[in-house]
Design a protein around this motif. Structure first.
Motif, PDB file in Angstrom:
ATOM      1  N   ASP A   1       0.827  -1.209   0.000  1.00  0.00           N
ATOM      2  CA  ASP A   1       0.000   0.000   0.000  1.00  0.00           C
ATOM      3  C   ASP A   1       0.865   1.266   0.000  1.00  0.00           C
TER       4      ASP A   1
ATOM      5  N   GLU B   1       0.878   4.064  -2.964  1.00  0.00           N
ATOM      6  CA  GLU B   1       0.505   5.459  -2.675  1.00  0.00           C
ATOM      7  C   GLU B   1       1.619   6.413  -3.105  1.00  0.00           C
TER       8      GLU B   1
ATOM      9  N   ALA C   1      -6.730   3.498   3.808  1.00  0.00           N
ATOM     10  CA  ALA C   1      -5.546   3.212   2.994  1.00  0.00           C
ATOM     11  C   ALA C   1      -5.777   3.603   1.537  1.00  0.00           C
TER      12      ALA C   1
ATOM     13  N   THR D   1      -5.024   1.508  -1.093  1.00  0.00           N
ATOM     14  CA  THR D   1      -5.402   0.331  -1.868  1.00  0.00           C
ATOM     15  C   THR D   1      -6.317  -0.537  -1.006  1.00  0.00           C
TER      16      THR D   1
ATOM     17  N   PRO E   1      -5.018  -2.829   4.126  1.00  0.00           N
ATOM     18  CA  PRO E   1      -3.603  -3.188   4.220  1.00  0.00           C
ATOM     19  C   PRO E   1      -3.114  -3.065   5.655  1.00  0.00           C
TER      20      PRO E   1
END
Ligand code: MG
Ligand code: MG
Length: 248
Positions: free
Chosen positions: A41, A45, A65, A67, A80
């Motif tokens: 994640d 990002e 998060a 994802t 995540p």
């Protein structure tokens, strides 16, 4: 109301979609046994923000998060965290970005290390169902044609289509009308028109289709604990046929 996109808007969505696809390449490169889902994640990002885009899931209804990462019997919306992936796991990574005001959304289920032939078949079937659905995203076809094509691939392989979660229109918003179910009847539903942009996303269970949400209020799992797979592309309906926006 379904918002039809101009060619200019579709070009912008293509840029958002390309970033999503490239973020998936970042995932593919780092995926190995022992890695945590939080590490994936963080890397995704950083990649998105380095390209002047925004991870669209972060903060969406409070999601913590960038994802959604869902392992094995987890279907979608996994958060995540410190979990370490193990060889033989399958992991669904869903990524959304906003770039210059437009969204891209794509999910993929990856094998971690070597998985059994039966698990491999689940992944291949779900990816094939996605492509069968996309093939129907044509001017003059109807929404039910997409769902029917997906459902046929999934069920003829002996798997079940998830009913509680569906695909969606996408554009300036991550979720726009119409809903795009992964089941349906051919020739039924709204007629597809040029400029429609859809997130087509078959979600498949190796067992029963019923789901439940874990106590974190996000993670969706199959109620019977069966393995799941999820493949998603953002697609534009054009006069020239389906245009997959979330390719590299
Ligand atoms: Mg998605
Ligand atoms: Mg989606």
């Amino acid at each position: 109301m379904i918002v039809l996109k101009s060619d200019r808007e579709i070009r912008l969505m293509r840029q958002a979609g390309r970033l999503v696809a490239q973020a998936h390449e970042v995932v593919r490169e780092m995926l190995r046994p022992g890695i945590t889902t939080a590490e994936i994640d963080r890397r995704v990002e950083a990649f998105i923000r380095a390209h002047d885009a925004i991870p669209s899931f972060k903060g969406y209804r409070g999601f913590p998060a960038s994802t959604c990462i869902s392992v094995n019997e987890e279907l979608v919306h996994g958060i995540p965290g410190p979990r370490r992936l193990e060889a033989g796991d399958i992991v669904s990574v869903d990524i959304g970005v906003i770039y210059r005001g437009y969204h891209g959304d794509s999910a993929w289920t990856y094998a971690v290390g070597t998985v059994s032939p039966e698990v491999r078949r689940l992944l291949e079937t779900t990816e094939r169902a996605l492509m069968a659905g996309i093939e129907q995203a044509r001017v003059g076809k109807r929404l039910g044609d997409i769902g029917y094509a997906i459902q046929r691939v999934v069920e003829s392989a002996g798997y079940a289509v998830i009913r509680d979660y569906v695909g969606h229109g996408i554009g300036r918003e991550m979720h726009e009308p119409p809903q795009v179910p992964n089941f349906g009847e051919p020739g039924k539903g709204i007629r597809l028109r040029p400029g429609m942009t859809l997130a087509i996303e078959p979600m498949v269970s190796a067992g029963d289709w019923r789901t439940k949400v874990l106590s974190d209020n996000w993670t969706v799992v199959t109620a019977d604990g069966s393995l799941t797979a999820h493949f998603e592309h953002t697609v534009a309906v054009t006069e020239d046929g389906p245009y997959i926006l979330t390719l590299p």
